[in-house]
Design a protein around this motif. Structure first.
Motif, PDB file in Angstrom:
ATOM      1  N   VAL A 334       0.819  -1.219   0.000  1.00 61.21           N
ATOM      2  CA  VAL A 334       0.000   0.000   0.000  1.00 61.21           C
ATOM      3  C   VAL A 334       0.852   1.268   0.000  1.00 61.21           C
ATOM      4  O   VAL A 334       0.432   2.292  -0.549  1.00 61.21           O
ATOM      5  N   SER A 335       2.027   1.232   0.605  1.00 59.19           N
ATOM      6  CA  SER A 335       2.854   2.442   0.654  1.00 59.19           C
ATOM      7  C   SER A 335       3.285   2.866  -0.745  1.00 59.19           C
ATOM      8  O   SER A 335       3.276   4.067  -1.072  1.00 59.19           O
ATOM      9  N   ARG A 336       3.643   1.906  -1.589  1.00 57.04           N
ATOM     10  CA  ARG A 336       4.048   2.237  -2.960  1.00 57.04           C
ATOM     11  C   ARG A 336       2.842   2.590  -3.820  1.00 57.04           C
ATOM     12  O   ARG A 336       2.905   3.501  -4.644  1.00 57.04           O
ATOM     13  N   VAL A 337       1.740   1.894  -3.621  1.00 59.65           N
ATOM     14  CA  VAL A 337       0.525   2.209  -4.379  1.00 59.65           C
ATOM     15  C   VAL A 337       0.019   3.596  -4.002  1.00 59.65           C
ATOM     16  O   VAL A 337      -0.431   4.369  -4.857  1.00 59.65           O
ATOM     17  N   ALA A 338       0.095   3.948  -2.715  1.00 60.37           N
ATOM     18  CA  ALA A 338      -0.316   5.285  -2.277  1.00 60.37           C
ATOM     19  C   ALA A 338       0.539   6.359  -2.919  1.00 60.37           C
ATOM     20  O   ALA A 338       0.047   7.429  -3.297  1.00 60.37           O
ATOM     21  N   GLU A 339       1.828   6.095  -3.053  1.00 57.82           N
ATOM     22  CA  GLU A 339       2.722   7.048  -3.709  1.00 57.82           C
ATOM     23  C   GLU A 339       2.318   7.241  -5.168  1.00 57.82           C
ATOM     24  O   GLU A 339       2.341   8.365  -5.693  1.00 57.82           O
ATOM     25  N   LEU A 340       1.931   6.144  -5.822  1.00 60.04           N
ATOM     26  CA  LEU A 340       1.465   6.238  -7.209  1.00 60.04           C
ATOM     27  C   LEU A 340       0.246   7.156  -7.309  1.00 60.04           C
ATOM     28  O   LEU A 340       0.187   8.039  -8.173  1.00 60.04           O
ATOM     29  N   TYR A 341      -0.739   6.947  -6.432  1.00 58.35           N
ATOM     30  CA  TYR A 341      -1.949   7.772  -6.485  1.00 58.35           C
ATOM     31  C   TYR A 341      -1.633   9.233  -6.165  1.00 58.35           C
ATOM     32  O   TYR A 341      -2.204  10.155  -6.766  1.00 58.35           O
ATOM     33  N   SER A 342      -0.739   9.477  -5.230  1.00 55.49           N
ATOM     34  CA  SER A 342      -0.353  10.844  -4.904  1.00 55.49           C
ATOM     35  C   SER A 342       0.255  11.539  -6.120  1.00 55.49           C
ATOM     36  O   SER A 342      -0.087  12.689  -6.440  1.00 55.49           O
ATOM     37  N   GLN A 343       1.140  10.843  -6.814  1.00 59.26           N
ATOM     38  CA  GLN A 343       1.772  11.417  -8.008  1.00 59.26           C
ATOM     39  C   GLN A 343       0.745  11.653  -9.114  1.00 59.26           C
ATOM     40  O   GLN A 343       0.790  12.673  -9.814  1.00 59.26           O
ATOM     41  N   LEU A 344      -0.196  10.718  -9.273  1.00 66.03           N
ATOM     42  CA  LEU A 344      -1.241  10.891 -10.282  1.00 66.03           C
ATOM     43  C   LEU A 344      -2.089  12.122  -9.993  1.00 66.03           C
ATOM     44  O   LEU A 344      -2.417  12.908 -10.903  1.00 66.03           O
ATOM     45  N   ILE A 345      -2.463  12.293  -8.738  1.00 69.06           N
ATOM     46  CA  ILE A 345      -3.291  13.441  -8.362  1.00 69.06           C
ATOM     47  C   ILE A 345      -2.525  14.738  -8.598  1.00 69.06           C
ATOM     48  O   ILE A 345      -3.077  15.720  -9.124  1.00 69.06           O
ATOM     49  N   GLN A 346      -1.246  14.773  -8.256  1.00 69.30           N
ATOM     50  CA  GLN A 346      -0.437  15.961  -8.521  1.00 69.30           C
ATOM     51  C   GLN A 346      -0.344  16.242 -10.020  1.00 69.30           C
ATOM     52  O   GLN A 346      -0.423  17.395 -10.456  1.00 69.30           O
ATOM     53  N   PHE A 347      -0.191  15.191 -10.801  1.00 70.25           N
ATOM     54  CA  PHE A 347      -0.085  15.337 -12.258  1.00 70.25           C
ATOM     55  C   PHE A 347      -1.338  15.995 -12.828  1.00 70.25           C
ATOM     56  O   PHE A 347      -1.270  16.911 -13.651  1.00 70.25           O
ATOM     57  N   VAL A 348      -2.503  15.537 -12.375  1.00 70.46           N
ATOM     58  CA  VAL A 348      -3.767  16.105 -12.860  1.00 70.46           C
ATOM     59  C   VAL A 348      -3.919  17.552 -12.404  1.00 70.46           C
ATOM     60  O   VAL A 348      -4.322  18.424 -13.185  1.00 70.46           O
ATOM     61  N   CYS A 349      -3.616  17.835 -11.150  1.00 68.43           N
ATOM     62  CA  CYS A 349      -3.760  19.197 -10.632  1.00 68.43           C
ATOM     63  C   CYS A 349      -2.811  20.164 -11.329  1.00 68.43           C
ATOM     64  O   CYS A 349      -3.161  21.330 -11.562  1.00 68.43           O
ATOM     65  N   LEU A 350      -1.629  19.709 -11.686  1.00 73.45           N
ATOM     66  CA  LEU A 350      -0.699  20.558 -12.431  1.00 73.45           C
ATOM     67  C   LEU A 350      -1.249  20.867 -13.818  1.00 73.45           C
ATOM     68  O   LEU A 350      -1.070  21.972 -14.343  1.00 73.45           O
ATOM     69  N   GLY A 351      -1.945  19.891 -14.408  1.00 74.13           N
ATOM     70  CA  GLY A 351      -2.566  20.130 -15.707  1.00 74.13           C
ATOM     71  C   GLY A 351      -3.666  21.160 -15.609  1.00 74.13           C
ATOM     72  O   GLY A 351      -3.837  22.010 -16.495  1.00 74.13           O
ATOM     73  N   ALA A 352      -4.427  21.121 -14.528  1.00 74.55           N
ATOM     74  CA  ALA A 352      -5.514  22.085 -14.328  1.00 74.55           C
ATOM     75  C   ALA A 352      -4.973  23.482 -14.067  1.00 74.55           C
ATOM     76  O   ALA A 352      -5.693  24.469 -14.230  1.00 74.55           O
ATOM     77  N   ALA A 353      -3.696  23.575 -13.659  1.00 74.57           N
ATOM     78  CA  ALA A 353      -3.109  24.873 -13.343  1.00 74.57           C
ATOM     79  C   ALA A 353      -2.721  25.660 -14.584  1.00 74.57           C
ATOM     80  O   ALA A 353      -2.363  26.832 -14.487  1.00 74.57           O
ATOM     81  N   GLY A 354      -2.772  25.011 -15.752  1.00 74.28           N
ATOM     82  CA  GLY A 354      -2.437  25.713 -16.983  1.00 74.28           C
ATOM     83  C   GLY A 354      -0.953  25.678 -17.284  1.00 74.28           C
ATOM     84  O   GLY A 354      -0.209  24.846 -16.737  1.00 74.28           O
ATOM     85  N   PRO A 355      -0.460  26.602 -18.132  1.00 72.66           N
ATOM     86  CA  PRO A 355       0.946  26.584 -18.569  1.00 72.66           C
ATOM     87  C   PRO A 355       1.939  26.649 -17.417  1.00 72.66           C
ATOM     88  O   PRO A 355       3.052  26.146 -17.516  1.00 72.66           O
ATOM     89  N   GLY A 356       1.553  27.247 -16.298  1.00 72.30           N
ATOM     90  CA  GLY A 356       2.474  27.397 -15.178  1.00 72.30           C
ATOM     91  C   GLY A 356       2.970  26.090 -14.604  1.00 72.30           C
ATOM     92  O   GLY A 356       4.010  26.040 -13.960  1.00 72.30           O
ATOM     93  N   GLY A 357       2.230  25.012 -14.836  1.00 74.62           N
ATOM     94  CA  GLY A 357       2.639  23.736 -14.257  1.00 74.62           C
ATOM     95  C   GLY A 357       3.319  22.812 -15.241  1.00 74.62           C
ATOM     96  O   GLY A 357       3.569  21.646 -14.918  1.00 74.62           O
ATOM     97  N   GLY A 358       3.655  23.296 -16.435  1.00 75.61           N
ATOM     98  CA  GLY A 358       4.179  22.434 -17.492  1.00 75.61           C
ATOM     99  C   GLY A 358       5.457  21.700 -17.144  1.00 75.61           C
ATOM    100  O   GLY A 358       5.549  20.481 -17.252  1.00 75.61           O
ATOM    101  N   ALA A 359       6.492  22.440 -16.698  1.00 79.75           N
ATOM    102  CA  ALA A 359       7.781  21.816 -16.400  1.00 79.75           C
ATOM    103  C   ALA A 359       7.668  20.846 -15.226  1.00 79.75           C
ATOM    104  O   ALA A 359       8.232  19.746 -15.249  1.00 79.75           O
ATOM    105  N   LEU A 360       6.948  21.292 -14.212  1.00 79.83           N
ATOM    106  CA  LEU A 360       6.784  20.422 -13.049  1.00 79.83           C
ATOM    107  C   LEU A 360       6.029  19.157 -13.420  1.00 79.83           C
ATOM    108  O   LEU A 360       6.301  18.072 -12.894  1.00 79.83           O
TER     109      LEU A 360
END
Length: 523
Positions: A334-360
């Motif tokens: 679960v610790s590794r799977v939780a890390e996967l979901y955390s990264q996925l959620i960050q990836f989506v939120c960065l996309g919603a942030a527009g061009p400012g989140g591109g590099a990250l």
């Protein structure tokens, strides 16, 4: 089991009043998606989709593109946690054409279903199907052994003119114990427990079970030969391998003695094996030879995690979400799977942030792909390419994670995963990529489709990026609860009722489901 039934009617709730989907909370959406997914793999709808009795030009039992003549020759056996409901639906479809049946089901299930008002999953009075309850605490016992003996006796009494309908679901292995003589039930159980305690994989456990069993590994099909055998299977195993589900009683294939000895040696158990087990393994473990023509067996998976996920996807798209099914085979710690979901959620939120989140976003994407490779989730690279800056995103997945038990707390793998995801998201807020999390509403849900997550009354839990901060204000240390495997106690501390997923016993089991819902806060 009884305490888990208190909130059962929730799983049946069909409507949501007159509220617009856009004005519903993420919690309401998540609960709706989980209920919908479970609903499509309940025994009755599954059986009605899979099985039909046609009477035009002679009576035939139809499954997919196969038809089997029925002429007072139809028998039924079953074993598993969902089999009682499957048998009730089957008898309703088959009517008087069914001559006799025997099903092995979990201890106490009839009383629980009765108390929960789930009469549709119970057999009618004067049913031709005999029900035997056993495998208390999901362990083989004398009642399960008695049921297995009756099932074997029924199968061995069939002829080439007979048709045997076999119903199989998760938990079937413990409910169909038939050790090969002179092995005693207690001796077989001891070996299985020792292997499990030392971390043996399910494939290794099933190899040993098959080698020491009369009915597993195709033994039931062999006993029924030359009768026609039709198996309808509800899968609770990643990938739906019919030879693994309930240890494959209708799938020919016995393990070699050499394979069993290698497994026992690997876990340093060779010296702990009873003399009876050594005797069986020293002989050929293949038992009586399987017939050269195996066409008398037809195995069909009628319900699975993938089917539940597809229904959740359909419902999510109806609510306006851009939806992606990540995988039906998410497993690992679960610790590794939780890390996967955390990264996925960050990836989506960065996309919603527009061009400012591109590099990250590129950096997070690299970490995601590395995790996906480690956790063996194929196709994530292609999926991420299609994951654009939609304002509402739903990510779906299923499978079965594992938890390293280090503490003495109360919980289950789904509650542990939900709490671990919350902690990972909280930690991410301190990073540049995680700073974008605040621009989105986020909900994570993980639940067991059988309605029970570990020895608790909950099916799973909901979490969010704000949960850890909320807990800190209440004086709760999330990391301590996680290290003590005490997730149920943690979620029980909140009185809102929006953290534990309480469905009650569902009568089905297709592993676990995870739902991630994300939408921009300005929508």
């Amino acid at each position: 089991m009884t305490s888990a039934l208190k909130a059962l009617p929730n799983i049946r709730r069909a409507g949501w009043g007159h509220a617009s989907p856009r004005h519903m909370s993420l919690w309401e959406h998540g609960l709706h998606l989980f209920r919908s997914a479970v609903g499509v793999v309940l025994p009755a709808p599954m059986m009605r989709r899979a099985l039909a009795l046609e009477t035009n030009g002679g009576t035939r039992l139809v499954v997919g593109d196969r038809a089997f003549p029925v002429r007072r020759n139809l028998h039924l056996v079953g074993f598993g946690k969902a089999v009682l409901g499957m048998a009730a639906a089957a008898e309703e479809i088959l009517g008087h054409h069914l001559i006799r049946g025997v099903v092995s089901v979990p201890h106490g299930i009839q009383a629980c279903l009765q108390q929960a008002g789930m009469e549709a999953m119970l057999l009618k009075p004067h049913s031709r199907i005999q029900v035997i309850e056993g495998a208390k605490h999901n362990l083989p016992d004398r009642e399960a052994l008695r049921a297995a003996s009756m099932i074997r006796e029924l199968a061995e009494g069939l002829t080439a003119d007979d048709l045997l309908l076999v119903l199989i679901s998760g938990g079937g292995s413990a409910l169909l114990p038939a050790p090969t003589p002179p092995i005693l039930l207690e001796e077989k159980e001891t070996i299985t427990k020792l292997l499990a305690s030392r971390g043996a994989a399910i494939q290794e456990l099933n190899t040993i079970r098959k080698a020491l069993s009369l009915l597993k590994g195709g033994g039931l099909a062999r006993a029924a030969y030359p009768a026609q055998v039709l198996s309808l299977i509800l899968s609770d195993v990643v990938g739906d391998p019919v030879d693994i589900i309930a240890s494959g009683p209708t799938v020919y294939g016995s393990p070699r003695a050499q394979d069993c000895l290698q497994i026992l040696t690997k876990y340093n158990l060779l010296s702990a094996v009873p003399a009876s087990v050594q005797m069986v393994l020293s002989r050929s473990v293949s038992g009586p030879p399987a017939p050269a023509d195996r066409s008398h067996v037809y195995n069909v998976v009628i319900g699975s995690n993938s089917l539940a996920l597809e229904e959740a996807r359909r419902q999510a798209e109806g609510l306006g979400y851009w939806t992606l099914i990540l995988s039906a085979a998410v497993c690992g710690d679960v610790s590794r799977v939780a890390e996967l979901y955390s990264q996925l959620i960050q990836f989506v939120c960065l996309g919603a942030a527009g061009p400012g989140g591109g590099a990250l976003r590129g950096q997070v994407r690299g970490a995601l792909l590395k995790l996906a490779t480690e956790l063996e989730i194929p196709g994530l690279k292609e999926a991420l390419q299609g994951l654009g800056p939609e304002r509402s995103v739903c990510l779906l997945a299923g499978g079965e994670t594992t938890v390293q038990l280090q503490g003495s707390g109360k919980g289950g793998r789904n509650q542990q995963l939900a709490l671990q995801v919350a902690l990972e998201l909280h930690r991410a807020k301190a990073t540049e990529a995680g700073s974008f999390l605040g621009r989105c509403e986020v909900l994570f849900l993980s639940g067991g489709t059988d309605g029970q997550d570990g020895p608790t009354e909950a099916a799973g839990a909901f979490s969010s990026p704000e949960l850890v901060e909320k807990a800190s204000r209440e004086g709760l240390d999330v990391e301590k609860f996680l290290s003590n495997n005490d997730s149920y106690t943690f979620f029980s501390k909140f009185q809102s009722g929006h953290h534990l997923l309480l469905t009650g016993l569902t009568g089905t089991n297709v592993m676990d489901l995870q739902v991630v819902l994300i939408r921009a806060r300005d929508c």
